[in-house]
Design a protein around this motif. Structure first.
Motif, PDB file in Angstrom:
ATOM      1  N   ARG A  88      28.264 -22.670 -20.013  1.00 48.45           N
ATOM      2  CA  ARG A  88      29.165 -22.759 -18.865  1.00 48.45           C
ATOM      3  C   ARG A  88      28.753 -21.884 -17.682  1.00 48.45           C
ATOM      4  O   ARG A  88      29.263 -22.070 -16.581  1.00 48.45           O
ATOM      5  CB  ARG A  88      30.588 -22.374 -19.286  1.00 48.45           C
ATOM      6  N   THR A  89      27.871 -20.930 -17.890  1.00 48.92           N
ATOM      7  CA  THR A  89      27.461 -20.045 -16.798  1.00 48.92           C
ATOM      8  C   THR A  89      25.961 -19.790 -16.838  1.00 48.92           C
ATOM      9  O   THR A  89      25.339 -19.850 -17.899  1.00 48.92           O
ATOM     10  CB  THR A  89      28.183 -18.678 -16.871  1.00 48.92           C
ATOM     11  N   GLU A  90      25.410 -19.480 -15.675  1.00 44.25           N
ATOM     12  CA  GLU A  90      24.004 -19.093 -15.552  1.00 44.25           C
ATOM     13  C   GLU A  90      23.887 -17.953 -14.549  1.00 44.25           C
ATOM     14  O   GLU A  90      24.577 -17.956 -13.519  1.00 44.25           O
ATOM     15  CB  GLU A  90      23.148 -20.262 -15.053  1.00 44.25           C
ATOM     16  N   LEU A  91      23.033 -17.002 -14.856  1.00 44.86           N
ATOM     17  CA  LEU A  91      22.730 -15.919 -13.936  1.00 44.86           C
ATOM     18  C   LEU A  91      21.273 -16.063 -13.509  1.00 44.86           C
ATOM     19  O   LEU A  91      20.367 -16.064 -14.346  1.00 44.86           O
ATOM     20  CB  LEU A  91      22.963 -14.557 -14.590  1.00 44.86           C
ATOM     21  N   ILE A  92      21.070 -16.189 -12.199  1.00 37.10           N
ATOM     22  CA  ILE A  92      19.743 -16.446 -11.642  1.00 37.10           C
ATOM     23  C   ILE A  92      19.378 -15.301 -10.713  1.00 37.10           C
ATOM     24  O   ILE A  92      20.232 -14.782  -9.985  1.00 37.10           O
ATOM     25  CB  ILE A  92      19.724 -17.782 -10.870  1.00 37.10           C
ATOM     26  N   GLU A  93      18.116 -14.915 -10.738  1.00 39.84           N
ATOM     27  CA  GLU A  93      17.640 -13.803  -9.918  1.00 39.84           C
ATOM     28  C   GLU A  93      16.460 -14.250  -9.071  1.00 39.84           C
ATOM     29  O   GLU A  93      15.602 -15.024  -9.513  1.00 39.84           O
ATOM     30  CB  GLU A  93      17.216 -12.648 -10.822  1.00 39.84           C
ATOM     31  N   GLY A  94      16.388 -13.753  -7.841  1.00 40.99           N
ATOM     32  CA  GLY A  94      15.269 -14.083  -6.972  1.00 40.99           C
ATOM     33  C   GLY A  94      14.920 -12.921  -6.067  1.00 40.99           C
ATOM     34  O   GLY A  94      15.678 -11.956  -5.929  1.00 40.99           O
ATOM     35  N   ARG A  95      13.764 -13.007  -5.444  1.00 43.61           N
ATOM     36  CA  ARG A  95      13.362 -11.976  -4.484  1.00 43.61           C
ATOM     37  C   ARG A  95      12.445 -12.570  -3.435  1.00 43.61           C
ATOM     38  O   ARG A  95      11.748 -13.573  -3.668  1.00 43.61           O
ATOM     39  CB  ARG A  95      12.679 -10.804  -5.171  1.00 43.61           C
ATOM     40  N   LEU A  96      12.467 -11.937  -2.275  1.00 43.64           N
ATOM     41  CA  LEU A  96      11.536 -12.242  -1.202  1.00 43.64           C
ATOM     42  C   LEU A  96      10.576 -11.074  -1.058  1.00 43.64           C
ATOM     43  O   LEU A  96      10.997  -9.912  -1.071  1.00 43.64           O
ATOM     44  CB  LEU A  96      12.266 -12.441   0.125  1.00 43.64           C
ATOM     45  N   THR A  97       9.293 -11.379  -0.923  1.00 47.40           N
ATOM     46  CA  THR A  97       8.306 -10.328  -0.705  1.00 47.40           C
ATOM     47  C   THR A  97       7.525 -10.606   0.567  1.00 47.40           C
ATOM     48  O   THR A  97       7.354 -11.757   0.994  1.00 47.40           O
ATOM     49  CB  THR A  97       7.327 -10.200  -1.882  1.00 47.40           C
ATOM     50  N   SER A  98       7.049  -9.524   1.178  1.00 46.57           N
ATOM     51  CA  SER A  98       6.202  -9.600   2.360  1.00 46.57           C
ATOM     52  C   SER A  98       5.063  -8.617   2.172  1.00 46.57           C
ATOM     53  O   SER A  98       5.306  -7.415   1.978  1.00 46.57           O
ATOM     54  CB  SER A  98       7.011  -9.244   3.616  1.00 46.57           C
ATOM     55  N   ASP A  99       3.834  -9.112   2.152  1.00 43.38           N
ATOM     56  CA  ASP A  99       2.661  -8.257   1.916  1.00 43.38           C
ATOM     57  C   ASP A  99       2.814  -7.445   0.639  1.00 43.38           C
ATOM     58  O   ASP A  99       2.433  -6.270   0.567  1.00 43.38           O
ATOM     59  CB  ASP A  99       2.420  -7.325   3.099  1.00 43.38           C
ATOM     60  N   GLY A 100       3.402  -8.064  -0.377  1.00 46.41           N
ATOM     61  CA  GLY A 100       3.559  -7.407  -1.669  1.00 46.41           C
ATOM     62  C   GLY A 100       4.775  -6.513  -1.786  1.00 46.41           C
ATOM     63  O   GLY A 100       5.059  -5.995  -2.874  1.00 46.41           O
ATOM     64  N   ASN A 101       5.511  -6.308  -0.690  1.00 45.68           N
ATOM     65  CA  ASN A 101       6.699  -5.460  -0.712  1.00 45.68           C
ATOM     66  C   ASN A 101       7.962  -6.309  -0.876  1.00 45.68           C
ATOM     67  O   ASN A 101       8.112  -7.329  -0.203  1.00 45.68           O
ATOM     68  CB  ASN A 101       6.811  -4.659   0.589  1.00 45.68           C
ATOM     69  N   THR A 102       8.856  -5.894  -1.743  1.00 45.98           N
ATOM     70  CA  THR A 102      10.118  -6.601  -1.910  1.00 45.98           C
ATOM     71  C   THR A 102      11.021  -6.277  -0.726  1.00 45.98           C
ATOM     72  O   THR A 102      11.332  -5.117  -0.462  1.00 45.98           O
ATOM     73  CB  THR A 102      10.815  -6.188  -3.216  1.00 45.98           C
ATOM     74  N   VAL A 103      11.450  -7.326   0.001  1.00 41.60           N
ATOM     75  CA  VAL A 103      12.274  -7.126   1.188  1.00 41.60           C
ATOM     76  C   VAL A 103      13.697  -7.661   0.995  1.00 41.60           C
ATOM     77  O   VAL A 103      14.575  -7.371   1.807  1.00 41.60           O
ATOM     78  CB  VAL A 103      11.623  -7.784   2.426  1.00 41.60           C
ATOM     79  N   MET A 104      13.920  -8.444  -0.047  1.00 45.76           N
ATOM     80  CA  MET A 104      15.271  -8.919  -0.355  1.00 45.76           C
ATOM     81  C   MET A 104      15.350  -9.264  -1.833  1.00 45.76           C
ATOM     82  O   MET A 104      14.424  -9.865  -2.397  1.00 45.76           O
ATOM     83  CB  MET A 104      15.640 -10.143   0.487  1.00 45.76           C
ATOM     84  N   LEU A 105      16.441  -8.857  -2.471  1.00 44.73           N
ATOM     85  CA  LEU A 105      16.723  -9.173  -3.861  1.00 44.73           C
ATOM     86  C   LEU A 105      18.020  -9.954  -3.917  1.00 44.73           C
ATOM     87  O   LEU A 105      18.950  -9.690  -3.139  1.00 44.73           O
ATOM     88  CB  LEU A 105      16.856  -7.905  -4.704  1.00 44.73           C
ATOM     89  N   GLY A 106      18.113 -10.901  -4.843  1.00 42.57           N
ATOM     90  CA  GLY A 106      19.332 -11.685  -4.925  1.00 42.57           C
ATOM     91  C   GLY A 106      19.658 -12.100  -6.346  1.00 42.57           C
ATOM     92  O   GLY A 106      18.772 -12.294  -7.174  1.00 42.57           O
ATOM     93  N   ARG A 107      20.967 -12.184  -6.616  1.00 43.79           N
ATOM     94  CA  ARG A 107      21.439 -12.727  -7.882  1.00 43.79           C
ATOM     95  C   ARG A 107      22.556 -13.723  -7.590  1.00 43.79           C
ATOM     96  O   ARG A 107      23.390 -13.492  -6.702  1.00 43.79           O
ATOM     97  CB  ARG A 107      21.944 -11.633  -8.818  1.00 43.79           C
ATOM     98  N   ALA A 108      22.560 -14.796  -8.341  1.00 51.43           N
ATOM     99  CA  ALA A 108      23.574 -15.830  -8.158  1.00 51.43           C
ATOM    100  C   ALA A 108      24.171 -16.204  -9.503  1.00 51.43           C
ATOM    101  O   ALA A 108      23.452 -16.316 -10.506  1.00 51.43           O
ATOM    102  CB  ALA A 108      22.963 -17.068  -7.499  1.00 51.43           C
ATOM    103  N   TRP A 109      25.489 -16.376  -9.515  1.00 54.17           N
ATOM    104  CA  TRP A 109      26.162 -16.958 -10.675  1.00 54.17           C
ATOM    105  C   TRP A 109      26.365 -18.437 -10.395  1.00 54.17           C
ATOM    106  O   TRP A 109      26.956 -18.825  -9.377  1.00 54.17           O
ATOM    107  CB  TRP A 109      27.519 -16.290 -10.913  1.00 54.17           C
ATOM    108  N   ARG A 110      25.838 -19.240 -11.311  1.00 56.41           N
ATOM    109  CA  ARG A 110      26.065 -20.683 -11.259  1.00 56.41           C
ATOM    110  C   ARG A 110      26.988 -21.020 -12.431  1.00 56.41           C
ATOM    111  O   ARG A 110      26.701 -20.654 -13.575  1.00 56.41           O
ATOM    112  CB  ARG A 110      24.725 -21.421 -11.361  1.00 56.41           C
TER     113      ARG A 110
END
Length: 271
Positions: free
Chosen positions: A92-114
């Motif tokens: 019934r639920t999913e936890l998803i994680e993502g990130r954006l990188t620029s030149d190898g540096n993490t510039v945004m982290l995200g988690r979503a509940w589906r």
């Protein structure tokens, strides 16, 4: 020209991003934020990461109910790489994680509940009053001391009559992005909402961001139903305390009414 004969702002780019394949995207100058043409407003990258979270191993009968994004550093206007993975997948639920990188540096982290969509007999609890009517088209809005030729110009803003970004909050604005998120690809209501969500505290400037340094460290968009359309109304206010921090809370409406909330933590520091 708008329907009222007002001049449209010049948006030099056709989209916020161009896909380079393999999860890589080229940022256009339209992503440029309020304070610098070299650093992105968090709205477009929020939508870019939200797009990846929404599409990752999508399951029929599930919807994204909440997305929280962390902003560990400024996001440069340049090439970005998107990565997404599933942390937990259940019936019934999913936890998803993502990130954006620029030149190898993490510039945004995200988690979503589906989550699995609610049944048809779920009650509609505490419906909020509907949004104010859509104002007539307005001349391009400015913001004191801000770079306005990037993201601000790429979004159509309609505030209450006589108000704008420089009007002390609480605030209200209808907004619509003028260009697509990714060139050649259709937007979804969720990506459109994510493009605008980071502007919640700016719609309701209540802290003196010239006398003090005021920056949001995160963005949470929680939706109790699927948003629809391309226009959204943001109604926002700010709370703050001495020896504490700031907290911006926004209600998000589409043209059919209330669909969710926006929450942002605000760092407040001396300059």
């Amino acid at each position: 020209m708008t329907e009222n004969g007002l001049a449209e702002p010049k948006v030099r780019q056709q989209a916020f991003y161009r896909s380079l394949g393999g999860g890589r995207f080229e940022s256009s100058s339209a992503t440029g934020g309020r304070w610098s043409a070299k650093a992105q407003h968090a709205g477009p990258p929020s939508a870019l990461l939200g797009r990846a979270l929404e599409g990752h191993e999508a399951r029929e009968g599930f919807r994204v109910a909440r997305v929280t994004l962390e902003l560990p550093r400024p996001i440069p206007v340049g090439e970005l790489h998107v990565e997404v993975r599933t942390l937990r997948s259940g019936g019934r639920t999913e936890l998803i994680e993502g990130r954006l990188t620029s030149d190898g540096n993490t510039v945004m982290l995200g988690r979503a509940w589906r989550v699995a969509i609610s049944p048809a007999d779920t009650p509609q609890l505490r419906p909020e009053p509907g949004p104010p009517p859509l104002p007539q088209p307005q001349a391009p809005h400015t913001m004191a001391g801000a770079h306005v030729d990037g993201y601000i110009a790429a979004v159509e803003w309609r505030f209450e009559s006589g108000k704008g970004f420089d009007t002390p909050g609480p605030g209200m604005a209808w907004a619509r992005q003028r260009i697509p998120l990714v060139a050649g690809e259709p937007d979804t209501p969720l990506t459109r909402a994510r493009t605008l969500a980071d502007s919640s505290w700016a719609v309701a400037f209540e802290l003196d961001h010239f006398r003090q340094l005021v920056i949001n460290t995160d963005i949470t968009l929680a939706l109790h139903r699927e948003p629809v359309g391309e226009r959204f109304c943001i109604r926002s206010s700010t709370a703050s305390s001495p020896a504490g921090s700031g907290l911006a809370l926004g209600q998000l409406d589409d043209t059919t009414g209330d669909c969710g909330r926006i929450l942002q933590t605000l760092l407040v520091a001396g300059r």
